[in-house]
Design an enzyme around this catalytic site. Structure first.
Site, short mmCIF file in Angstrom:
data_model
loop_
_atom_site.label_atom_id
_atom_site.label_comp_id
_atom_site.label_asym_id
_atom_site.label_seq_id
_atom_site.Cartn_x
_atom_site.Cartn_y
_atom_site.Cartn_z
N ASP A 174 0.89 -1.17 0.00
CA ASP A 174 0.00 0.00 0.00
C ASP A 174 0.92 1.21 0.00
O ASP A 174 1.55 1.53 1.01
CB ASP A 174 -0.87 -0.05 1.27
CG ASP A 174 -1.65 1.23 1.51
OD1 ASP A 174 -1.66 2.11 0.61
OD2 ASP A 174 -2.24 1.36 2.59
N LYS A 202 2.68 11.21 -3.42
CA LYS A 202 1.66 10.48 -4.20
C LYS A 202 0.75 11.44 -4.98
O LYS A 202 0.27 11.11 -6.05
CB LYS A 202 0.85 9.64 -3.24
CG LYS A 202 -0.18 8.76 -3.89
CD LYS A 202 -0.70 7.77 -2.87
CE LYS A 202 -1.89 7.00 -3.36
NZ LYS A 202 -2.34 6.05 -2.36
N GLU A 231 -7.19 0.51 -4.50
CA GLU A 231 -7.20 0.37 -3.03
C GLU A 231 -8.51 -0.23 -2.51
O GLU A 231 -8.48 -1.14 -1.67
CB GLU A 231 -6.91 1.73 -2.37
CG GLU A 231 -5.45 2.14 -2.57
CD GLU A 231 -5.21 3.63 -2.41
OE1 GLU A 231 -6.14 4.36 -2.04
OE2 GLU A 231 -4.07 4.06 -2.69
N ASP A 279 -12.90 5.17 2.87
CA ASP A 279 -11.46 5.25 3.16
C ASP A 279 -11.09 6.68 3.53
O ASP A 279 -10.98 7.55 2.67
CB ASP A 279 -10.69 4.77 1.92
CG ASP A 279 -9.19 4.77 2.13
OD1 ASP A 279 -8.71 5.30 3.15
OD2 ASP A 279 -8.48 4.24 1.26
#
Ligand code: AMP
Length: 594
Positions: free
Chosen positions: A8, A70, A147, A169
């Site tokens: 992850d 990211k 994800e 999330d």
């Protein structure tokens, strides 16, 4: 069989997992931490820092540190670190390489294959950049997966089972919600919405601002002006925020955080969970708008979702669970560590590709909600039978939670804490597992004095209940063995008897209430005569919910009973209503236990 890493690669934190003995395990660093902060930097001597060390210097040496790379994946722009320039892929590769080395050290073997996760909304060039980062780190990226898909696989590694999941999330810097469909071995993201600038960091900022303002009012000093004070306070509020996920209040204490007129100033401030929740509620409302949009895009209603699962560290915030329950009428799942869930799912995907059988992730959880009986609002009616949850069901063990309650009368001498387990919001329908009396409360205490109730449930099912009068520190605790037993047949009979009594007895209170605590400070007080009606409504609602999955012969019986109960209550035929409610609650209990 070759081991495939599940990675992850997160905005705030990254995690690596592998399958061992058919189950995903997460690998730790030398200091025992599962999480690698996604922060890269160089120290003053030019040494590369990845993870916590880089994070520690981020505020003080921003020119030598990079966070949240990211967000730039897929962009051409380069980041300057010291006197060098790096592409987002190169920075991400440093994180990936650190995870690869961690795994090699833990497993004592070279590892070169990985499944890496990306957000569902990542475009092709962002996915491609992630793949390149993996290759730069010396990894063969055998698959890039979404994800939410990974999170779903952790909860449901057997993809032949058909299911629709809503994956909520909420991380440090981003929020995503996705609807995932598992059908005949294919896992598909039906829709996805989110906010790339909403997460726990915003909660930290709000709490920072709250503390900063109060400190400024008291001492006339602005803590945001000094980078060191700001950095210390930001870390302190983040820790306080995490504690508030378990505790009803917490204290932020930082010595010598500022100086005024050559005198050192200390910060010492108590924060209540309720006040913190007021600060973050508008942001959580925004996430709910995204949830609605994702459902709409998938052309589904909340009822058509089988499971709601929580991912990301910030989803541990109790208000998240509560808001989702209210909105979706689903109890969200948080059993699998929300920080580790995505990496584990990536490892599951790796195993599926390699043809390795993976079993479910087993975690010790509390199968029932544990809470206390108190005075409060039950469906618009004031009653002393309100069940106030302290540790919600499905909470991983060991668990500690605290809540604040209030005394109900001036000079109340005793606080009676009756501990129940079960899911009904009327405590008398749940099973009583113990009791604690906090005697000798302050004589001069007014109604509304605070009593802190703390539950600690350990892996052996032993529950320690402690109660403390906040003003005086008077405290008492009791230990209850075997607190997490199944709902016993005897309590079903008791519950039925109580239901019958409520229909036949217009003055339906079974207990006195002076010594019980109140769920809210005693401003709003009502009466209790609508309790029976609300119980019938509750029973009917529960029965209707169970209808969808009931075997057809039970479903037919249930429909008949529902209609009959509605007719009996509408016509005021109490005897008949009691008898039908009795049969219906029997069936409901039977189907719930099945
Ligand atoms: P992630 O990006 O998923 O790693 O999530 C990191 C975020 O989760 C950070 O903002 C953390 O402060 C937050 N977080 C971690 N643990 C908790 C907790 N127990 N309660 C609330 N927030 C938490």
């Amino acid at each position: 069989m070759e081991t495939i890493l599940g990675i992850d690669l997160g905005t705030t934190n990254s995690v690596v997992s592998v399958i061992q003995d058919g189950k995903p395990i997460v690998l730790r660093d030398g200091a025992g931490s599962y999480i690698l902060p996604s922060v890269v930097g160089f120290d003053q001597a030019g040494r590369l820092l990845v993870g916590q060390e880089a994070r520690n210097q981020a505020l003080l040496a921003p020119e030598r540190t990079v966070k949240s790379i990211k967000r730039q994946m897929g962009d051409e722009t380069k980041t300057t670190l010291g006197d060098q320039q790096y592409s987002p892929q190169e920075i991400s590769a440093m994180i990936l390489r650190t995870l690869k080395e961690r795994a090699e050290r833990s497993l004592g073997q070279p590892l070169s294959k990985a499944v890496i996760t990306v957000p569902a909304f990542f475009k092709d060039k962002q996915r491609q950049a992630t793949r390149e980062a993996g290759e730069l780190a010396g990894l063969e990226v055998i698959r890039i997966i979404n994800e939410p898909t990974a999170a779903s696989l952790t909860y449901e590694p057997h993809t032949e089972k058909n299911e629709r999941l809503l994956v909520y999330d909420l991380g440090g810097g981003t929020f995503d919600v996705s609807i995932v469909q598992i059908e005949r071995g294919v896992v598909e993201v039906l829709s996805s919405h989110g906010d790339t600038h909403l997460g726990g960091d915003d909660f930290d900022e709000l709490l920072f601002e709250y503390v900063r303002e109060q400190f400024q009012d008291e001492y006339g000093v602005d803590l945001s002006e000094s980078p060191v004070a700001r950095s210390r306070l930001l870390q302190a509020v983040e820790e306080a925020k995490k504690r508030l996920s378990e505790e009803a209040f917490t204290t932020i204490a930082e010595e010598f955080i500022a100086t005024k007129d050559a005198t050192s100033l200390n910060l010492n401030m108590e924060i209540k969970r309720l006040d913190y929740e007021d600060l973050i509620r508008p942001l959580l409302d925004k996430t709910i708008a995204c949830v609605d949009a994702a459902l709409e895009d998938a052309k589904l209603t909340a009822k058509q979702i089988d499971r709601v699962i929580l991912v990301g560290g910030s989803s541990r915030t109790p208000l998240v669970r509560q808001i989702l329950m209210d909105q979706l009428q689903h109890e969200p799942h948080l059993e699998i560590d929300p920080d580790l869930c995505v990496a584990m799912g990536a490892a599951v995907q790796g195993a599926l590709i390699a043809g390795v059988d993976v079993g479910p992730v087993l975690v010790d959880i509390t199968p029932h909600t544990l809470g206390i009986r108190c005075v409060g609002d039950l469906h618009g009616r004031y009653t002393n039978r309100l069940f106030s949850p302290v540790i919600p069901r499905n909470t991983p063990l060991p668990a500690t939670r605290s809540e604040i309650y209030y005394t109900g009368a001036d000079g109340q001498e005793v606080a009676q804490i009756e501990v129940y387990q079960g899911e009904h919001d009327d405590a008398t329908f749940n099973e009583q597992v113990g009791e604690l009396l906090l005697e000798g409360l302050a004589d001069d205490a007014e109604a509304g004095s605070e009593i802190l109730v703390r539950f600690r449930l350990d892996l052996d099912g032993i529950l320690t209940v402690a109660a403390a009068e906040r003003d005086t520190g008077l405290e008492k605790q009791v230990t209850l063995e075997n607190a997490i037993t199944r709902f016993r047949a005897s309590s079903r009979e008791e519950a039925k008897a109580k239901l019958a009594a409520m229909f036949s007895d217009s003055n339906a209170e079974a207990f006195g209430s002076e010594s019980l605590l109140s769920a809210a400070s005693p401003d709003a007080v009502g009466d209790d005569d609508g309790a029976e009606a609300s119980l019938v409504a509750e029973l009917l609602a529960k029965a209707r919910r169970l209808l969808a999955n009931a075997p057809s012969e039970d479903a037919d019986e249930m429909r008949e009973l529902i209609t009959a109960l509605q007719e009996a209550t509408a016509s005021g035929n109490t005897d008949r209503a009691v008898s039908i409610a009795d049969q219906l609650s029997d069936l409901v209990f039977y189907l719930e236990d099945a």
